[in-house]
Design a protein around this motif. Structure first.
Motif, PDB file in Angstrom:
ATOM      1  N   PRO A 129      -1.463   0.455  -5.434  1.00 51.10           N
ATOM      2  CA  PRO A 129      -2.785   0.052  -5.937  1.00 51.10           C
ATOM      3  C   PRO A 129      -3.230  -1.314  -5.438  1.00 51.10           C
ATOM      4  O   PRO A 129      -4.416  -1.536  -5.203  1.00 51.10           O
ATOM      5  CB  PRO A 129      -2.581   0.049  -7.461  1.00 51.10           C
ATOM      6  CG  PRO A 129      -1.488   1.037  -7.693  1.00 51.10           C
ATOM      7  CD  PRO A 129      -0.571   0.900  -6.512  1.00 51.10           C
ATOM      8  N   VAL A 130      -2.274  -2.238  -5.241  1.00 50.39           N
ATOM      9  CA  VAL A 130      -2.648  -3.585  -4.808  1.00 50.39           C
ATOM     10  C   VAL A 130      -3.305  -3.555  -3.430  1.00 50.39           C
ATOM     11  O   VAL A 130      -4.193  -4.363  -3.129  1.00 50.39           O
ATOM     12  CB  VAL A 130      -1.412  -4.519  -4.814  1.00 50.39           C
ATOM     13  CG1 VAL A 130      -0.405  -4.099  -3.746  1.00 50.39           C
ATOM     14  CG2 VAL A 130      -1.837  -5.959  -4.605  1.00 50.39           C
ATOM     15  N   VAL A 131      -2.889  -2.611  -2.572  1.00 51.03           N
ATOM     16  CA  VAL A 131      -3.490  -2.505  -1.243  1.00 51.03           C
ATOM     17  C   VAL A 131      -4.952  -2.103  -1.357  1.00 51.03           C
ATOM     18  O   VAL A 131      -5.822  -2.624  -0.654  1.00 51.03           O
ATOM     19  CB  VAL A 131      -2.711  -1.500  -0.373  1.00 51.03           C
ATOM     20  CG1 VAL A 131      -3.366  -1.354   0.997  1.00 51.03           C
ATOM     21  CG2 VAL A 131      -1.262  -1.944  -0.220  1.00 51.03           C
ATOM     22  N   LEU A 132      -5.240  -1.174  -2.251  1.00 51.28           N
ATOM     23  CA  LEU A 132      -6.621  -0.747  -2.449  1.00 51.28           C
ATOM     24  C   LEU A 132      -7.473  -1.885  -3.007  1.00 51.28           C
ATOM     25  O   LEU A 132      -8.648  -2.021  -2.659  1.00 51.28           O
ATOM     26  CB  LEU A 132      -6.661   0.454  -3.398  1.00 51.28           C
ATOM     27  CG  LEU A 132      -5.941   1.713  -2.900  1.00 51.28           C
ATOM     28  CD1 LEU A 132      -5.984   2.809  -3.954  1.00 51.28           C
ATOM     29  CD2 LEU A 132      -6.565   2.201  -1.593  1.00 51.28           C
ATOM     30  N   VAL A 133      -6.862  -2.711  -3.866  1.00 53.97           N
ATOM     31  CA  VAL A 133      -7.577  -3.881  -4.388  1.00 53.97           C
ATOM     32  C   VAL A 133      -7.946  -4.831  -3.255  1.00 53.97           C
ATOM     33  O   VAL A 133      -9.062  -5.358  -3.196  1.00 53.97           O
ATOM     34  CB  VAL A 133      -6.720  -4.608  -5.445  1.00 53.97           C
ATOM     35  CG1 VAL A 133      -7.365  -5.937  -5.835  1.00 53.97           C
ATOM     36  CG2 VAL A 133      -6.530  -3.730  -6.665  1.00 53.97           C
ATOM     37  N   VAL A 134      -7.006  -5.051  -2.329  1.00 56.85           N
ATOM     38  CA  VAL A 134      -7.255  -5.929  -1.183  1.00 56.85           C
ATOM     39  C   VAL A 134      -8.388  -5.363  -0.319  1.00 56.85           C
ATOM     40  O   VAL A 134      -9.264  -6.103   0.147  1.00 56.85           O
ATOM     41  CB  VAL A 134      -5.971  -6.105  -0.345  1.00 56.85           C
ATOM     42  CG1 VAL A 134      -6.277  -6.829   0.957  1.00 56.85           C
ATOM     43  CG2 VAL A 134      -4.925  -6.870  -1.148  1.00 56.85           C
ATOM     44  N   ILE A 135      -8.378  -4.043  -0.116  1.00 52.47           N
ATOM     45  CA  ILE A 135      -9.428  -3.404   0.688  1.00 52.47           C
ATOM     46  C   ILE A 135     -10.790  -3.607   0.031  1.00 52.47           C
ATOM     47  O   ILE A 135     -11.777  -3.963   0.693  1.00 52.47           O
ATOM     48  CB  ILE A 135      -9.131  -1.902   0.863  1.00 52.47           C
ATOM     49  CG1 ILE A 135      -7.895  -1.712   1.744  1.00 52.47           C
ATOM     50  CG2 ILE A 135     -10.338  -1.180   1.467  1.00 52.47           C
ATOM     51  CD1 ILE A 135      -7.436  -0.277   1.853  1.00 52.47           C
ATOM     52  N   GLY A 188       7.407 -15.200  -2.005  1.00 49.53           N
ATOM     53  CA  GLY A 188       7.197 -13.751  -1.994  1.00 49.53           C
ATOM     54  C   GLY A 188       5.728 -13.386  -1.944  1.00 49.53           C
ATOM     55  O   GLY A 188       4.858 -14.152  -2.389  1.00 49.53           O
ATOM     56  N   ARG A 189       5.451 -12.196  -1.407  1.00 53.34           N
ATOM     57  CA  ARG A 189       4.058 -11.750  -1.215  1.00 53.34           C
ATOM     58  C   ARG A 189       3.366 -11.476  -2.554  1.00 53.34           C
ATOM     59  O   ARG A 189       2.228 -11.893  -2.762  1.00 53.34           O
ATOM     60  CB  ARG A 189       4.001 -10.487  -0.351  1.00 53.34           C
ATOM     61  CG  ARG A 189       4.955 -10.444   0.829  1.00 53.34           C
ATOM     62  CD  ARG A 189       4.652 -11.484   1.877  1.00 53.34           C
ATOM     63  NE  ARG A 189       5.561 -11.341   3.018  1.00 53.34           N
ATOM     64  CZ  ARG A 189       6.037 -12.347   3.712  1.00 53.34           C
ATOM     65  NH1 ARG A 189       5.695 -13.586   3.415  1.00 53.34           N
ATOM     66  NH2 ARG A 189       6.837 -12.144   4.747  1.00 53.34           N
ATOM     67  N   ASN A 190       4.053 -10.768  -3.452  1.00 53.56           N
ATOM     68  CA  ASN A 190       3.413 -10.376  -4.715  1.00 53.56           C
ATOM     69  C   ASN A 190       3.074 -11.591  -5.583  1.00 53.56           C
ATOM     70  O   ASN A 190       2.003 -11.664  -6.169  1.00 53.56           O
ATOM     71  CB  ASN A 190       4.311  -9.416  -5.483  1.00 53.56           C
ATOM     72  CG  ASN A 190       4.405  -8.054  -4.819  1.00 53.56           C
ATOM     73  OD1 ASN A 190       3.508  -7.650  -4.077  1.00 53.56           O
ATOM     74  ND2 ASN A 190       5.483  -7.337  -5.074  1.00 53.56           N
ATOM     75  N   LEU A 193       0.117 -13.351  -4.085  1.00 54.63           N
ATOM     76  CA  LEU A 193      -1.104 -12.577  -4.331  1.00 54.63           C
ATOM     77  C   LEU A 193      -1.595 -12.770  -5.754  1.00 54.63           C
ATOM     78  O   LEU A 193      -2.797 -12.923  -6.005  1.00 54.63           O
ATOM     79  CB  LEU A 193      -0.841 -11.093  -4.050  1.00 54.63           C
ATOM     80  CG  LEU A 193      -2.044 -10.161  -4.093  1.00 54.63           C
ATOM     81  CD1 LEU A 193      -3.079 -10.584  -3.075  1.00 54.63           C
ATOM     82  CD2 LEU A 193      -1.614  -8.726  -3.860  1.00 54.63           C
ATOM     83  N   ARG A 194      -0.668 -12.790  -6.719  1.00 56.56           N
ATOM     84  CA  ARG A 194      -1.062 -12.996  -8.125  1.00 56.56           C
ATOM     85  C   ARG A 194      -1.656 -14.380  -8.324  1.00 56.56           C
ATOM     86  O   ARG A 194      -2.634 -14.546  -9.050  1.00 56.56           O
ATOM     87  CB  ARG A 194       0.149 -12.788  -9.023  1.00 56.56           C
ATOM     88  CG  ARG A 194       0.649 -11.339  -9.089  1.00 56.56           C
ATOM     89  CD  ARG A 194       1.705 -11.166 -10.177  1.00 56.56           C
ATOM     90  NE  ARG A 194       2.254  -9.811 -10.167  1.00 56.56           N
ATOM     91  CZ  ARG A 194       3.409  -9.474  -9.595  1.00 56.56           C
ATOM     92  NH1 ARG A 194       4.149 -10.409  -8.987  1.00 56.56           N
ATOM     93  NH2 ARG A 194       3.834  -8.231  -9.631  1.00 56.56           N
TER      94      ARG A 194
END
Length: 199
Positions: A129-135, A188-190, A193-194
């Motif tokens: 889901p996080v990828v779709l949020v980025v898109i 870390g990436r996550n 991102l948060r």
């Protein structure tokens, strides 16, 4: 292919300068957009495949800062060249050709890619889901940036000044991309991102 796209893009910029008919300008813009997106996808794919994971954040930060610099320089060029005549188009084409020079030093060769399950719909189904949020955020960002010159023109600014609003937005992107990339390598990436989403 990357070099070819960059070269064609520089040529298309010049063709756009002589496209005095609206439909012809649309055709030129179609090829301009195609070359641009193919170039960007291939460059980002190459970076993801070739850069070690522990350095990927910093390298992508450098790449994204460079990309933001291009978005900032383009409108800023108009404040020097103005909007009349060939000058702005020749300047942008020259910048594009200069940007090709480092690519000439990259060795050739192909990297084999496993295409199993690489259908776009299959990949979308496997996305987190996080990828779709980025898109979705990328779409929102692009739409917002495209409206800045419209706001400037409506506010009575000159064309060059209205376009320079885009340059102002990307200054922040240029300054923060590398630190954010370094942070993603560190924590870390996550987590990064948060933090960015919260800010």
């Amino acid at each position: 292919i990357i070099l070819a796209c960059a070269a064609v893009y520089g040529l298309v910029i010049v063709l756009f300068a002589v496209a005095t008919v609206f439909w012809a300008a649309l055709v030129v813009l179609f090829f301009m957009g195609g070359c641009s997106q193919l170039y960007m996808v291939m460059v980002q794919t190459a970076l993801q495949m070739e850069v070690p994971d522990q350095l990927r954040g910093r390298v992508m930060g450098i790449y994204t800062a460079s990309l933001a610099s291009g978005f900032a320089i383009g409108p800023a060029v108009l404040t020097v060249t103005g909007i009349a005549g060939w000058a702005p188009f020749i300047a942008c084409a020259a910048i594009e050709l200069i940007a090709m020079v480092p690519l000439l030093a990259v060795p050739g060769g192909e990297t084999r890619i496993d295409h199993a399950g690489s259908h776009p719909l299959a990949m979308m189904a496997r996305m987190k889901p996080v990828v779709l949020v980025v898109i979705m955020f990328a779409m929102y960002e692009s739409a917002t940036i495209s409206l800045l010159p419209v706001w400037g023109a409506r506010s009575g600014l000159s064309v060059a000044t209205a376009a320079s609003l885009i340059s102002a937005v990307f200054i922040g992107a240029i300054l923060l991309q590398i630190p954010v990339g370094y942070l993603s390598d560190l924590v870390g990436r996550n987590t990064t991102l948060r933090v960015c989403a919260a800010l």
